[in-house]
Design an enzyme around this catalytic site. Sequence first.
Site: not given
Ligand code: SAH
Length: 421
Positions: A23, A43, A188, A211, A233, A265-266, A294, A348
């Site tokens: 608790v 204790p 992701p 993005d 775009k 991602g991050d 990420t 990438m």
């Molecule tokens: N900021 C992002 C990465 C951007 S660079 C992060 O932290 O995840 C873009 C690359 O991220 C892609 O070319 C690929 O290599 C990877 N990526 C992003 N999303 C993904 C996914 N769902 N599955 C696999 N690779 C991914």
Amino acid sequence: MNLYPLGLRLDGRRVLVVGGGTVATRRVPALLDAGADVLVVAPRLTPALHGLADAGRLRWRARRFEPADLEGAWLVQVAVDDPTAAAEVSAAAEPRRIFCVRADDRTEASAWTPAVTRHGPVTVAVLGGGDPQRAVRVRDAIAARLADRSIPVAAPPTAGGAAADTAGPAADAANPGTGRVILIGAGPGDPELITVKGRRLLAEADVVVTDRLVPGLLLDELAADVELIDAAKIPYGPAAAQEEINRILVDRAVAGATVVRLKGGDPYVFGRGGEELQACLAAGLPVSVVPGVTSSIAAPAAADIPVTHRGIAHEFTVVSGHLPPGHPQSLVDWSALARLRGTLVIMMGLKNLPTIAAVLLAGGRAADTPAAVVQEATTGAQRRVTATLGAVADVVATEGLRPPAVVVVGDVVGVLEPISG
Ligand code: SAH
């Protein structure tokens, strides 16, 4: 009997906790979060409380309660099961006019703790009129409503101060009347892999700049009056497009909007978030960052590849393959990476994979090193293909894999596969 609700400002004030079991383990973190000067008398402590005591976060008297322990306390939490021991604390607290919360018997307590849900700056506390289950049910319903993002909970930026969630280097630069920029990692691909904080702040946006990699379902949830700008775009080359994105973020915030820059991602992992933060700082805008999950770690995880594993890998390296090895602008020492024994995660990297694999092999990485490619991880379209480093580039071509995908090289690939035969 009606209750009188209060928000206690415990910062620096002594709170006595009697008991060191489960608790107390559940109660103490919120007291510490409120800045209370916590004294635990028990204790024995659970390992979690012991850790807090060792870290100097709370003080511990390793014995049973004595009335003198109440000295200087504003509040006492009784977290013991034994009714006699608990009654002893109540009896000592009452004449000293110290409110007493009882885990063992709420009817004997002089204060009740509510069921709580926290959403950024807002805390909702529910008292069930003597029925704790009712309080929890109502709290859960309110929490669900707040989490479904229909109710913005942040205060607007106050004059002369930063908005409640504005933290980081520019927090002091808030100008009254101007908006703010929040860089949010969207995760992701699975819309549920944004953080709780990211989702909450996204719901406060007037403008969202997205993005290519941002999960579409997150955008689907935005209110109709939110301005949505798709950065993918913007019709310039990459450098000019980034300047245009920076300009949009700054212009909209200067005009008073809460601008969310939502990134896959991050924001800082190959996401150019740093440049956007710098542009906002240069414009004197309040700007903050919400980290994201990420893909460099989540994509392998979603495909059952742990980036580290005991006895297999003590390191993982994340590298961009968007420039081929040897490119004049490349900042990567591929021959050094070839000599590493741990896990290599290449982002990438599909287009340049033949050259990358060749350089890693030439630098000493074994051709039979396990490798995998994970495409569109954490989405309904996720694909995983497994090969060896020697064969992976060909497999990518024959299987028709396409971005976004990460390539994972190392013995962790396959470590979780069931051992067959
Ligand atoms: N900021 C992002 C990465 C951007 S660079 C992060 O932290 O995840 C873009 C690359 O991220 C892609 O070319 C690929 O290599 C990877 N990526 C992003 N999303 C993904 C996914 N769902 N599955 C696999 N690779 C991914």
